[in-house]
Design a protein around this motif. Structure first.
Motif, PDB file in Angstrom:
ATOM      1  N   ALA A 219      73.124  63.078  40.432  1.00 39.71           N
ATOM      2  CA  ALA A 219      72.026  62.558  41.242  1.00 39.71           C
ATOM      3  C   ALA A 219      70.749  63.300  40.881  1.00 39.71           C
ATOM      4  CB  ALA A 219      72.327  62.712  42.729  1.00 39.71           C
ATOM      5  N   MET A 220      69.604  62.622  41.087  1.00 43.15           N
ATOM      6  CA  MET A 220      68.311  63.241  40.802  1.00 43.15           C
ATOM      7  C   MET A 220      67.271  62.669  41.763  1.00 43.15           C
ATOM      8  SD  MET A 220      66.131  63.419  37.213  1.00 43.15           S
ATOM      9  CE  MET A 220      65.174  61.906  37.389  1.00 43.15           C
ATOM     10  N   ARG A 235      58.081  67.113  41.175  1.00 46.46           N
ATOM     11  CA  ARG A 235      59.269  67.900  41.530  1.00 46.46           C
ATOM     12  C   ARG A 235      60.500  67.097  41.142  1.00 46.46           C
ATOM     13  NH1 ARG A 235      60.677  71.011  45.991  1.00 46.46           N
ATOM     14  NH2 ARG A 235      58.949  72.315  45.256  1.00 46.46           N
ATOM     15  N   LEU A 236      61.363  67.694  40.345  1.00 43.14           N
ATOM     16  CA  LEU A 236      62.656  67.096  40.015  1.00 43.14           C
ATOM     17  C   LEU A 236      63.757  67.969  40.594  1.00 43.14           C
ATOM     18  CD1 LEU A 236      62.473  65.988  36.243  1.00 43.14           C
ATOM     19  CD2 LEU A 236      62.221  64.557  38.283  1.00 43.14           C
ATOM     20  N   VAL A 237      64.691  67.343  41.302  1.00 40.17           N
ATOM     21  CA  VAL A 237      65.897  68.026  41.764  1.00 40.17           C
ATOM     22  C   VAL A 237      67.078  67.321  41.122  1.00 40.17           C
ATOM     23  CG1 VAL A 237      67.298  68.719  43.730  1.00 40.17           C
ATOM     24  CG2 VAL A 237      64.809  68.635  43.956  1.00 40.17           C
ATOM     25  N   VAL A 238      67.876  68.052  40.372  1.00 44.29           N
ATOM     26  CA  VAL A 238      68.991  67.477  39.628  1.00 44.29           C
ATOM     27  C   VAL A 238      70.299  68.071  40.136  1.00 44.29           C
ATOM     28  CG1 VAL A 238      70.051  67.225  37.348  1.00 44.29           C
ATOM     29  CG2 VAL A 238      67.561  67.078  37.591  1.00 44.29           C
ATOM     30  N   ILE A 239      71.255  67.200  40.423  1.00 42.45           N
ATOM     31  CA  ILE A 239      72.581  67.628  40.887  1.00 42.45           C
ATOM     32  C   ILE A 239      73.604  67.038  39.914  1.00 42.45           C
ATOM     33  CG2 ILE A 239      74.146  67.740  42.860  1.00 42.45           C
ATOM     34  CD1 ILE A 239      71.673  66.660  44.510  1.00 42.45           C
ATOM     35  N   ALA A 262      70.530  63.077  31.244  1.00 41.38           N
ATOM     36  CA  ALA A 262      71.896  62.584  31.395  1.00 41.38           C
ATOM     37  C   ALA A 262      72.093  61.954  32.771  1.00 41.38           C
ATOM     38  CB  ALA A 262      72.885  63.726  31.185  1.00 41.38           C
ATOM     39  N   VAL A 263      71.575  62.614  33.813  1.00 37.73           N
ATOM     40  CA  VAL A 263      71.781  62.120  35.178  1.00 37.73           C
ATOM     41  C   VAL A 263      70.974  60.847  35.430  1.00 37.73           C
ATOM     42  CG1 VAL A 263      71.316  62.641  37.609  1.00 37.73           C
ATOM     43  CG2 VAL A 263      72.437  64.334  36.159  1.00 37.73           C
TER      44      VAL A 263
END
Length: 419
Positions: A219-220, A235-239, A262-263
């Motif tokens: 997820a992003m 702001r990017l949050v990558v999980i 990739a996400v």
């Protein structure tokens, strides 16, 4: 306030919650002192989203000037796009919110704190930096506090009440022996404030919308940030799913970029990063917000997933409710049974809100961010598009995340304190 008190309210912690409380107490004429163990205000962006309910609440207390300065500093965003697998993005329009603030305001926490501190200063309330609470002891009339000064010496401060707004590792919470039950989410959460180009063929995605991606790879979240020198800053949050990078290892921009591509499934081009970090998300909450003459608010009382941008907003609205209740009790004299009832109503108002936020963000996180395998595929392909694609449910989601219903329910409390 009795003559033996140094101050009516000692606020511990000068984040958004503590500053909002201090500014409101200054506004209502309550003698207040703010201490914080840090050397000064953090320059990191941290929490980003300010919702309509919070802006309306701040307008109630301080007038329209403060929200106007916040909006002018930040980036109002009226559309949220959900990218679920390889489907076309599903837009959720915030423009229909029944508020003059029909958007989510993307504003770095450091700027929110600066503006709240300026508002507090307008009422002659300043922060004593490098001052740490070392201990407290309360009796029937007040709270005796030990405050460690920058030179290491201990200053005794007697306050009628203490407000613990000192974050997830709250010293005040520890001093009153309050439990903080909960746990943490699995996985590694990666964050970057970085310039971004969506890559060849995807320029139409633009920088005027919040975007959430949920794919087989993870997820992003994407949040556009206002910066004159860097117009594509975000702001990017990558999980990422699967085996996370080594938890102790520092993440670098190249590794972050690989995971983000990739996400999201997009050929992202990331440039200059002003902040790059990894973190773990916890969900914890106290059982009581009031411990005699000591109160807990914001992250000192409840922490949860950042999904939906609810944390800072909940803390600020905690503060405005607590400020109103403390003002009313102090005006009455703060000794009778009725005054005790006034103070108890802070917890009666805010505990259910905190529980609801924790449940809601937990659901969003487990369903929208962390779901994996066949269950994750079912959600992305069928259930989430059905939910987000239904106009009625879209409106309900937007209204709940805006915190407008809660803010308006508590509006009479705030306004009564200003009479």
């Amino acid at each position: 306030m009795s003559s033996d008190m140094d101050v009516a309210v000692l606020v511990v912690g000068a984040g958004p919650t503590g500053l909002a409380l201090a500014a409101m107490l200054g506004r209502t004429g309550v003698p207040v002192r703010v201490i914080d163990k840090a050397a000064g205000r953090s320059q990191k962006s941290k929490a980003l989203g300010v919702h309509a309910g919070t802006l309306e609440a701040l307008s109630d207390v301080f007038g329209v000037g403060l929200p106007a300065r916040m909006v002018a500093t930040g980036q109002p965003v009226r559309t949220v796009h959900f990218h679920l697998g390889d489907r076309r993005p599903i837009p959720v329009d915030l423009g229909g919110l029944p508020s003059p603030y029909n958007f989510v305001l993307v504003l770095p926490q450091g700027e929110t704190e600066r503006l709240l501190a300026e508002q507090a200063a307008a009422f002659n309330v300043a922060v004593d930096w490098n001052h740490e609470l070392a201990g407290l002891r309360q009796d029937g009339d007040g709270v005796q506090c030990e405050v460690r000064r920058p030179d290491g010496g201990i200053e005794l401060v007697r306050a009628a009440y203490v407000a613990g707004c000192d974050g997830a590792h709250s010293v005040v919470r520890h001093q009153v022996g309050a439990g903080f039950a909960g746990g943490s989410y699995p996985g590694t959460f990666l964050l970057a404030d970085v310039t971004l180009d969506w890559g060849p063929g995807h320029g139409d995605l633009g920088h005027d919308s919040v975007r959430f991606f949920s794919t087989e790879a993870g997820a992003m979240a994407f949040f556009p940030m206002k910066d004159a020198d860097h117009p594509t800053l975000c702001r990017l949050v990558v999980i990422p799913k699967g085996d996370p990078p080594v938890p102790e290892a520092e993440i670098d921009l190249a590794a972050f970029s690989t995971l983000a591509c990739a996400v999201s499934g997009l050929p992202l081009v990331l440039g200059e990063a002003t902040w790059l970090t990894r973190f773990t998300i916890h969900h914890r909450m106290v059982r009581r917000l009031r411990h005699g003459r000591v109160f807990l608010a914001g992250d000192a009382a409840h922490i949860h997933s950042p999904a939906g941008g609810q944390g800072m907003n909940t803390g600020i609205q905690d503060a405005l409710n607590l400020g109103a209740r403390l003002t009313e009790a102090l005006r009455r004299g703060g000794r009778g049974r009725k005054d005790e009832g006034v103070l108890d109503r802070y917890a009666q108002d805010r505990l259910p809100v905190a529980r609801g936020v924790l449940r809601g963000t937990d659901l969003i996180s487990r369903v929208g961010l962390l779901a994996d395998g066949w269950w994750g595929r079912l959600l992305r392909r069928h259930l989430l598009p059905l939910i987000i694609g239904t106009p009625f449910l879209r409106r309900r989601i937007a209204l709940t995340l805006s915190q407008l219903p809660v803010s308006r329910q508590e509006r009479p409390v705030r306004l009564a304190a200003l009479d």
